[in-house]
Design a protein around this motif. Structure first.
Motif, short mmCIF file in Angstrom:
data_model
loop_
_atom_site.label_atom_id
_atom_site.label_comp_id
_atom_site.label_asym_id
_atom_site.label_seq_id
_atom_site.Cartn_x
_atom_site.Cartn_y
_atom_site.Cartn_z
N ARG A 85 1.27 4.13 -2.75
CA ARG A 85 0.96 5.52 -2.41
C ARG A 85 2.04 6.47 -2.90
O ARG A 85 1.74 7.58 -3.37
N LEU A 93 -0.68 0.43 7.45
CA LEU A 93 -1.14 1.80 7.68
C LEU A 93 -0.98 2.20 9.14
O LEU A 93 -0.46 3.27 9.46
N THR A 107 1.27 6.99 -6.44
CA THR A 107 0.10 7.87 -6.60
C THR A 107 0.50 9.33 -6.46
O THR A 107 0.05 10.20 -7.23
N LEU A 158 0.83 -1.21 0.00
CA LEU A 158 0.00 0.00 0.00
C LEU A 158 0.86 1.25 0.00
O LEU A 158 0.59 2.20 -0.75
N ARG A 159 1.91 1.29 0.80
CA ARG A 159 2.76 2.47 0.87
C ARG A 159 3.57 2.65 -0.41
O ARG A 159 3.80 3.78 -0.86
N THR A 162 -4.83 8.84 4.95
CA THR A 162 -5.56 7.78 4.25
C THR A 162 -6.84 7.48 5.02
O THR A 162 -6.83 7.40 6.25
N LEU A 165 -10.54 13.24 1.86
CA LEU A 165 -9.87 13.43 3.15
C LEU A 165 -10.43 14.66 3.87
O LEU A 165 -10.67 14.62 5.08
N ASP A 220 -7.62 8.31 -0.80
CA ASP A 220 -6.57 9.29 -0.48
C ASP A 220 -6.70 10.58 -1.29
O ASP A 220 -5.84 11.44 -1.23
N TYR A 263 -9.85 1.95 0.34
CA TYR A 263 -8.94 3.01 0.76
C TYR A 263 -9.15 4.24 -0.12
O TYR A 263 -9.34 4.13 -1.33
N GLN A 274 -9.64 4.55 5.52
CA GLN A 274 -9.95 3.13 5.30
C GLN A 274 -11.40 2.90 5.70
O GLN A 274 -11.84 3.34 6.75
#
Length: 287
Positions: free
Chosen positions: A13, A105, A16, A9-10, A233, A251, A246, A244, A235
């Motif tokens: 990210r 996370l 992204t 995931l990181r 993030t 946010l 972002d 998820y 969730q």
């Protein structure tokens, strides 16, 4: 360098955020590739997290995209410099990626906030309550899978409880009354929530039925703040698994949800008294 078959995931990210930098600069993938002297396919690989990236290249990309957000650039540089594996990696191949990504996370969170509307947050569940939660699925998971899920959830809980990450838990009365495992299991779970609150490491606050508001939607959500606001993030638990979010509008909207919760929820002492009242009610059912 070999491509990552399943970026975390990181890692995704970071990609992204690189894509957002490029798009905000009005650059296409081919244009950025020419600026960097690489193939366009490599830009795509970096932006999907399939290809690693050095700190030097990260800063070069930020400069090419005219990104002046130095705190964000520094935070991303820290992320690409990370080495080693987290405790959750020993469960890879045993549990689904959803489980591992939530733990990842939490391990990197600067603060955690949860809003529970249907069941007690996973980070505060007792072992019996967690097992009852996982047992409710149809078809029921095999015993070894149930044990692994429960063990993983307990390890997640302990990692957060013994860490230094601030954690604010908002719980709707509906979640406090759902009897997963029956009244005895729920009573013990409610007692555990009060203990969490009294220990001072977790802020536990209740939103009762008679409050004339219901901030947000109806799903259980977790809001993870990163080292800078842009790296937060959201969730969300759904029937199909974890989702998820972002994007900055999402946010911002959910930061507002938690601000509203903070203004309307019972105080911590009031919440403990409220939870105790339901606990005594549950214990009266099997006394």
């Amino acid at each position: 360098m070999a491509l990552r078959p399943n970026p975390t995931l990181r890692q995704r990210r970071v990609g992204t955020e690189l894509r957002r930098m490029r798009e905000q600069a009005g650059l296409g993938g081919n244009q950025l590739a020419r600026e960097l002297g690489i193939h366009a396919a490599q830009v795509t690989q970096m932006e999907t997290g399939k290809s690693g990236i050095s700190v030097e290249r990260l800063r070069t990309i930020a400069a090419a995209c005219l990104c002046g957000n130095q705190p964000l650039i520094d935070a991303l540089a820290d992320m690409v410099s990370e080495r080693g594996k987290g405790w959750w990696e020993k469960y890879r191949g045993t549990l689904s990626t959803d489980f591992l990504e939530i733990a990842e996370l939490e391990a990197n969170a600067h603060s955690i906030s949860t809003w529970a509307t249907t069941y007690v947050p996973g980070l505060q569940q007792t072992e019996d309550y967690a097992a009852a939660m996982f047992s409710r699925f149809t078809p029921s998971p095999p015993s070894h899978d149930l044990d692994a899920r429960t063990s993983f959830r307990m390890q997640r809980k302990e990692a957060v409880r013994h860490g230094k990450t601030p954690y604010a838990s908002f719980i709707h009365e509906a979640a406090l009354r759902m009897q997963f495992g029956g009244p005895r299991v729920l009573a013990d779970q409610l007692n555990h929530l009060v203990d969490d609150s009294l220990a001072g490491r977790i802020s536990v606050r209740v939103v009762p039925f008679d409050l004339d508001t219901f901030p947000g939607g109806g799903e259980n959500i977790m809001f993870i703040e990163g080292p800078v606001p842009e790296l937060a993030t959201l969730q969300m638990d759904t029937a199909m698994g974890s989702m998820y979010f972002d994007a900055q509008p999402s946010l911002t909207r959910h930061r507002d949800v938690f601000a509203r919760l903070n203004s309307v929820a019972l105080s911590e002492p009031e919440s403990r008294e409220f939870i105790r009242s339901i606990e005594y009610e549950m214990r009266g059912k099997y006394a």
